[in-house]
Design a protein around this motif. Structure first.
Motif, PDB file in Angstrom:
ATOM      1  N   THR A 114       0.861  -1.172   0.000  1.00  8.37           N
ATOM      2  CA  THR A 114       0.000   0.000   0.000  1.00  8.37           C
ATOM      3  C   THR A 114       0.901   1.226   0.000  1.00  8.37           C
ATOM      4  O   THR A 114       2.124   1.115   0.190  1.00  8.37           O
ATOM      5  N   LEU A 115       0.327   2.399  -0.179  1.00 10.20           N
ATOM      6  CA  LEU A 115       1.120   3.625  -0.124  1.00 10.20           C
ATOM      7  C   LEU A 115       1.820   3.746   1.234  1.00 10.20           C
ATOM      8  O   LEU A 115       3.003   4.056   1.297  1.00 10.20           O
ATOM      9  N   GLU A 116       1.095   3.467   2.294  1.00  3.13           N
ATOM     10  CA  GLU A 116       1.671   3.574   3.636  1.00  3.13           C
ATOM     11  C   GLU A 116       2.823   2.590   3.839  1.00  3.13           C
ATOM     12  O   GLU A 116       3.852   2.938   4.411  1.00  3.13           O
ATOM     13  N   GLU A 117       2.662   1.367   3.341  1.00  2.00           N
ATOM     14  CA  GLU A 117       3.734   0.367   3.451  1.00  2.00           C
ATOM     15  C   GLU A 117       4.952   0.790   2.631  1.00  2.00           C
ATOM     16  O   GLU A 117       6.088   0.633   3.074  1.00  2.00           O
ATOM     17  N   GLN A 148       5.804   3.902   1.835  1.00  2.00           N
ATOM     18  CA  GLN A 148       6.421   5.031   2.521  1.00  2.00           C
ATOM     19  C   GLN A 148       7.284   4.561   3.688  1.00  2.00           C
ATOM     20  O   GLN A 148       8.383   5.065   3.894  1.00  2.00           O
ATOM     21  N   GLU A 149       6.786   3.597   4.431  1.00  3.62           N
ATOM     22  CA  GLU A 149       7.560   3.057   5.556  1.00  3.62           C
ATOM     23  C   GLU A 149       8.835   2.378   5.064  1.00  3.62           C
ATOM     24  O   GLU A 149       9.910   2.551   5.630  1.00  3.62           O
ATOM     25  N   TRP A 172       8.409  10.195   1.504  1.00  2.69           N
ATOM     26  CA  TRP A 172       7.438  10.342   0.430  1.00  2.69           C
ATOM     27  C   TRP A 172       7.875   9.502  -0.763  1.00  2.69           C
ATOM     28  O   TRP A 172       9.024   9.529  -1.144  1.00  2.69           O
ATOM     29  N   ASP A 189      12.386   6.988  -2.195  1.00  8.73           N
ATOM     30  CA  ASP A 189      12.133   8.170  -1.377  1.00  8.73           C
ATOM     31  C   ASP A 189      12.441   9.395  -2.232  1.00  8.73           C
ATOM     32  O   ASP A 189      13.578   9.599  -2.655  1.00  8.73           O
ATOM     33  N   TRP A 227      -0.510   1.431  -8.440  1.00  8.10           N
ATOM     34  CA  TRP A 227       0.693   2.177  -8.823  1.00  8.10           C
ATOM     35  C   TRP A 227       0.661   2.540 -10.284  1.00  8.10           C
ATOM     36  O   TRP A 227       1.385   3.267 -10.804  1.00  8.10           O
TER      37      TRP A 227
END
Length: 90
Positions: free
Chosen positions: A20-23, A25-26, A31, A46, A90
């Motif tokens: 996911t976007l959050e995964e 980003q982590e 960003w 990043d 994506w």
């Protein structure tokens, strides 16, 4: 800032393994910038990696060079999503 000599590089081969976007980003530590490679694969990095002075990711840079030539380097952790594993996310 501590510099890591070995940056993480993850390859996604299955649609169900897409982050996911959050995964993402982590994983990349910031960003997410999406890079479309010439073969249809997507690389997630990043977008501020160079500003953060992250170390060169040699595996990710190899994929960049295969696609665009020796025009740049990829820094920081990166995710490669193979074309056959892409969804509308994506």
């Amino acid at each position: 800032m501590l510099f890591r000599s070995k940056m993480k590089f993850k390859i996604i081969n299955k649609k169900e393994d897409q982050p996911t976007l959050e995964e993402a980003q982590e994983f990349v530590g910031g960003w997410v910038e999406r890079i479309l490679l010439k073969n249809g694969d997507i690389m997630l990095i990043d977008e501020e990696g160079k500003l953060k002075q992250n170390s060169i990711n040699h595996k990710a840079t190899d994929y960049w060079v295969k696609s665009f030539g020796m025009t740049d380097v990829i820094v920081g952790d990166a995710i490669l999503i193979k074309q056959n594993a892409l969804t509308d996310l994506w």
